[in-house]
Design a protein around this motif. Structure first.
Motif, PDB file in Angstrom:
ATOM      1  N   ALA A 196      -1.263  90.720  29.790  1.00 55.20           N
ATOM      2  CA  ALA A 196      -0.293  90.505  28.724  1.00 55.20           C
ATOM      3  C   ALA A 196      -0.341  89.039  28.297  1.00 55.20           C
ATOM      4  N   PRO A 197      -0.035  88.740  27.043  1.00 58.50           N
ATOM      5  CA  PRO A 197      -0.120  87.359  26.570  1.00 58.50           C
ATOM      6  C   PRO A 197       0.701  86.370  27.382  1.00 58.50           C
ATOM      7  N   ALA A 263      -2.603  88.894  17.279  1.00 61.20           N
ATOM      8  CA  ALA A 263      -1.465  88.573  16.423  1.00 61.20           C
ATOM      9  C   ALA A 263      -0.164  89.155  16.942  1.00 61.20           C
ATOM     10  N   SER A 264      -0.193  90.399  17.413  1.00 59.40           N
ATOM     11  CA  SER A 264       1.030  91.071  17.837  1.00 59.40           C
ATOM     12  C   SER A 264       1.247  91.065  19.339  1.00 59.40           C
ATOM     13  N   GLY A 265       0.160  90.844  20.105  1.00 59.00           N
ATOM     14  CA  GLY A 265       0.256  90.943  21.551  1.00 59.00           C
ATOM     15  C   GLY A 265       0.256  92.370  22.060  1.00 59.00           C
ATOM     16  N   ALA A 266      -0.010  93.347  21.173  1.00 66.81           N
ATOM     17  CA  ALA A 266      -0.003  94.758  21.570  1.00 66.81           C
ATOM     18  C   ALA A 266      -1.237  95.084  22.397  1.00 66.81           C
ATOM     19  N   LEU A 267      -1.049  95.948  23.388  1.00 65.82           N
ATOM     20  CA  LEU A 267      -2.157  96.445  24.186  1.00 65.82           C
ATOM     21  C   LEU A 267      -2.830  97.597  23.447  1.00 65.82           C
ATOM     22  N   PRO A 333     -16.330 106.029  22.419  1.00 61.21           N
ATOM     23  CA  PRO A 333     -16.020 104.602  22.306  1.00 61.21           C
ATOM     24  C   PRO A 333     -15.755 104.000  23.676  1.00 61.21           C
ATOM     25  N   LEU A 334     -16.380 102.857  23.947  1.00 62.06           N
ATOM     26  CA  LEU A 334     -16.231 102.220  25.260  1.00 62.06           C
ATOM     27  C   LEU A 334     -15.659 100.813  25.201  1.00 62.06           C
ATOM     28  N   GLY A 335     -15.824 100.107  24.110  1.00 62.31           N
ATOM     29  CA  GLY A 335     -15.362  98.720  24.038  1.00 62.31           C
ATOM     30  C   GLY A 335     -14.713  98.413  22.708  1.00 62.31           C
ATOM     31  N   ILE A 336     -13.735  97.504  22.721  1.00 65.34           N
ATOM     32  CA  ILE A 336     -13.022  97.112  21.500  1.00 65.34           C
ATOM     33  C   ILE A 336     -12.662  95.643  21.580  1.00 65.34           C
ATOM     34  N   THR A 337     -12.773  94.949  20.448  1.00 70.12           N
ATOM     35  CA  THR A 337     -12.310  93.573  20.351  1.00 70.12           C
ATOM     36  C   THR A 337     -11.810  93.328  18.933  1.00 70.12           C
ATOM     37  N   PHE A 338     -10.886  92.405  18.786  1.00 70.88           N
ATOM     38  CA  PHE A 338     -10.365  92.031  17.473  1.00 70.88           C
ATOM     39  C   PHE A 338     -11.053  90.754  17.001  1.00 70.88           C
ATOM     40  N   TYR A 339     -11.374  90.732  15.703  1.00 67.65           N
ATOM     41  CA  TYR A 339     -12.099  89.585  15.172  1.00 67.65           C
ATOM     42  C   TYR A 339     -11.129  88.527  14.680  1.00 67.65           C
ATOM     43  N   GLU A 340     -11.130  87.389  15.364  1.00 62.82           N
ATOM     44  CA  GLU A 340     -10.307  86.245  14.976  1.00 62.82           C
ATOM     45  C   GLU A 340     -11.168  85.023  14.682  1.00 62.82           C
ATOM     46  N   THR A 376      -4.511  96.492   7.980  1.00 64.67           N
ATOM     47  CA  THR A 376      -3.802  95.916   6.838  1.00 64.67           C
ATOM     48  C   THR A 376      -2.487  95.335   7.335  1.00 64.67           C
ATOM     49  N   ASP A 377      -2.316  94.039   7.122  1.00 65.37           N
ATOM     50  CA  ASP A 377      -1.105  93.357   7.579  1.00 65.37           C
ATOM     51  C   ASP A 377      -0.846  93.626   9.061  1.00 65.37           C
ATOM     52  N   GLY A 378      -1.922  93.622   9.843  1.00 65.94           N
ATOM     53  CA  GLY A 378      -1.799  93.782  11.289  1.00 65.94           C
ATOM     54  C   GLY A 378      -1.617  95.204  11.764  1.00 65.94           C
ATOM     55  N   ARG A 379      -1.683  96.174  10.846  1.00 68.30           N
ATOM     56  CA  ARG A 379      -1.509  97.569  11.243  1.00 68.30           C
ATOM     57  C   ARG A 379      -2.778  98.355  10.940  1.00 68.30           C
ATOM     58  N   PRO A 380      -3.143  99.295  11.787  1.00 68.18           N
ATOM     59  CA  PRO A 380      -4.358 100.079  11.558  1.00 68.18           C
ATOM     60  C   PRO A 380      -4.203 101.013  10.371  1.00 68.18           C
ATOM     61  N   THR A 381      -5.234 101.121   9.551  1.00 68.79           N
ATOM     62  CA  THR A 381      -5.224 102.053   8.429  1.00 68.79           C
ATOM     63  C   THR A 381      -5.746 103.423   8.836  1.00 68.79           C
TER      64      THR A 381
END
Length: 430
Positions: A196-197, A263-267, A333-340, A376-381
């Motif tokens: 957690a953050p 951005a949100s700290g969501a898991l 799907p095995l891996g995920i990352t957010f692009y910052e 979009t605005d931090g939410r998945p489309t």
């Protein structure tokens, strides 16, 4: 009552219907032949076929040599480089705060460290940070932030941590066992890690021991009080020292990849579902809510009842959370990352990249690529876009299978490929 995720998917579907560039409904399904950088898909709960509309088949891929000069294909403006090869099942990859790269070499049972100085595409020859770690997978730095003091790693049955100082390429001391007794055995050996953050909670993903909790052995185990699925198909939570184990979320059949959205700290996690035919049920990516139940083994994608467990738990039908983004079934799907990062075009910032390992139980091969999950605005489309494709040589053979994704300090995207024993680097040049 519809969940927030379901409402979001319906809204995304309405938007996509007006956008001819997004494939929806039956057109969103396909196989490797329809993959191409920029192709966008949206699958919603309304698009799901009936169970066993097609037979379930075994169709494992065979490894072939990468054709001379062949490279994965990315969108225009992007360059793909091979930066490491000859590895033994490289899986999870993480970027340290100082820019060094750490890779779980699962086949060799060790963690490799690469010094990445940013002056050339290929990092220096790897060092062995730690070894004697059978089927090592998850890697996480602790505490979160610029100056971690530990590197945590996960094997199928335990979580360990090694002392760490910025710049270390080899562990300076023996590991400390933080969690000694993760459930092991059966299917789904991968264990991923995230913090957690605020650094107060460690999350550990544990996949199910069985395919769909069927069979005499599983049934007998449940009735005899020796449930082999105890603490399986869950995300578990611990204090960073391994104490105060609790169940954070349930019904996640095989959450292989964990990450925290900056951005949100969501898991978040990406989940492999099982098979009810070629096109059911979808794999998915989702925010993981504390106390959330995601359906397995009784339901999938909301209140869709699994025919193998018909009538067993009608009381749970209204409690199943609908995932945020549905993927073509059997994509794995095995891996995920957010692009910052700051290197890719601005529209990529805040989106997620997901690595699809690829199907072994679908008549027409699918997956074997990296996709971009649009936000979009931090939410998945719910819309996802092919980003890196080309690992399939033909209907029978593949030369690569993406596993994990990470962003470097200079904003490049890294992709591990366990079948090809490789690490790929994707950069953008304006």
């Amino acid at each position: 009552m519809r969940s927030i995720a379901t409402i979001a998917l319906i809204a995304a579907a309405a938007t996509a219907h007006a956008d001819e560039s997004v494939r929806t409904g039956a057109a969103a399904y396909g196989d490797w032949r329809s993959d191409a950088p920029g192709v966008r898909r949206l699958i919603t709960p309304a698009d799901l076929p009936q169970p066993y509309a097609t037979p379930t088949v075994a169709n494992p891929s065979s490894l072939v040599s990468r054709p001379p000069g062949a490279l994965p294909k990315a969108p225009p403006g992007f360059t793909v480089d091979l930066i490491a090869s000859g590895l033994s099942e490289p899986r999870v990859i993480r970027t340290a705060p100082n820019g060094d790269l750490f890779v779980a070499e699962s086949g060799a049972g060790r963690v490799l460290a690469f010094r990445a100085d940013g002056t050339s595409p290929a990092p220096a020859k790897p060092r062995v940070f730690a070894e004697n770690l059978p089927q090592v997978f998850g890697i996480a730095f602790y505490p979160p932030g610029p100056d971690p003091r530990w590197i945590y790693v996960a094997t199928p049955g335990s979580v360990l941590r090694f002392p760490y100082r910025s710049g270390d390429l080899a562990a300076s001391g023996p590991p400390e066992t933080v969690v000694p007794d993760l459930p092991r055995g059966g299917a789904h050996w991968t264990r991923d890690l995230a913090f957690a953050p605020d650094g107060q909670t460690m999350f550990v993903s544990v996949g199910s021991a069985t395919n769909d909790a069927d069979g005499l052995k599983a049934i007998a185990a449940r009735f005899m009080g020796m449930d082999q699925e105890r603490d399986r198909a869950d995300v578990l939570a611990f204090d960073p020292d391994g104490r105060r184990k609790r169940t954070y979320a349930t019904g996640l059949r095989n959450c292989s990849g964990l990450t925290v959205e900056p951005a949100s700290g969501a898991l978040w996690c990406v989940v492999n579902e099982h098979g009810l035919g070629d096109d059911l049920p979808p794999d998915y990516a989702t925010r993981v809510a504390e106390g959330g139940f995601y359906g397995w083994p009784w339901f999938y994608i909301g209140a869709h009842e699994d025919p193998s467990h018909k009538g067993e738990r009608p009381d749970l039908a209204g409690k199943v959370r609908v995932p945020d983004a549905l993927f073509q079934p059997h994509s794995a799907p095995l891996g995920i990352t957010f692009y910052e990062g700051g290197q890719f075009p601005a529209e990529y910032r805040g989106d997620a990249f997901v690595a699809f390992h690829g199907s072994w139980n679908r008549a027409k091969r699918t997956g074997y690529k990296v996709v971009r999950l649009l936000m979009t605005d931090g939410r998945p489309t719910g819309v996802y876009e092919d980003f890196l494709v080309g690992f399939v040589a033909g209907d029978a053979g593949v030369w690569g299978r993406p596993v994990d994704v990470a962003v470097t300090r200079d904003g490049a995207l890294l992709v591990t490929d366990d079948e090809g024993g490789a690490i790929w680097r994707v950069t953008f040049h304006s």
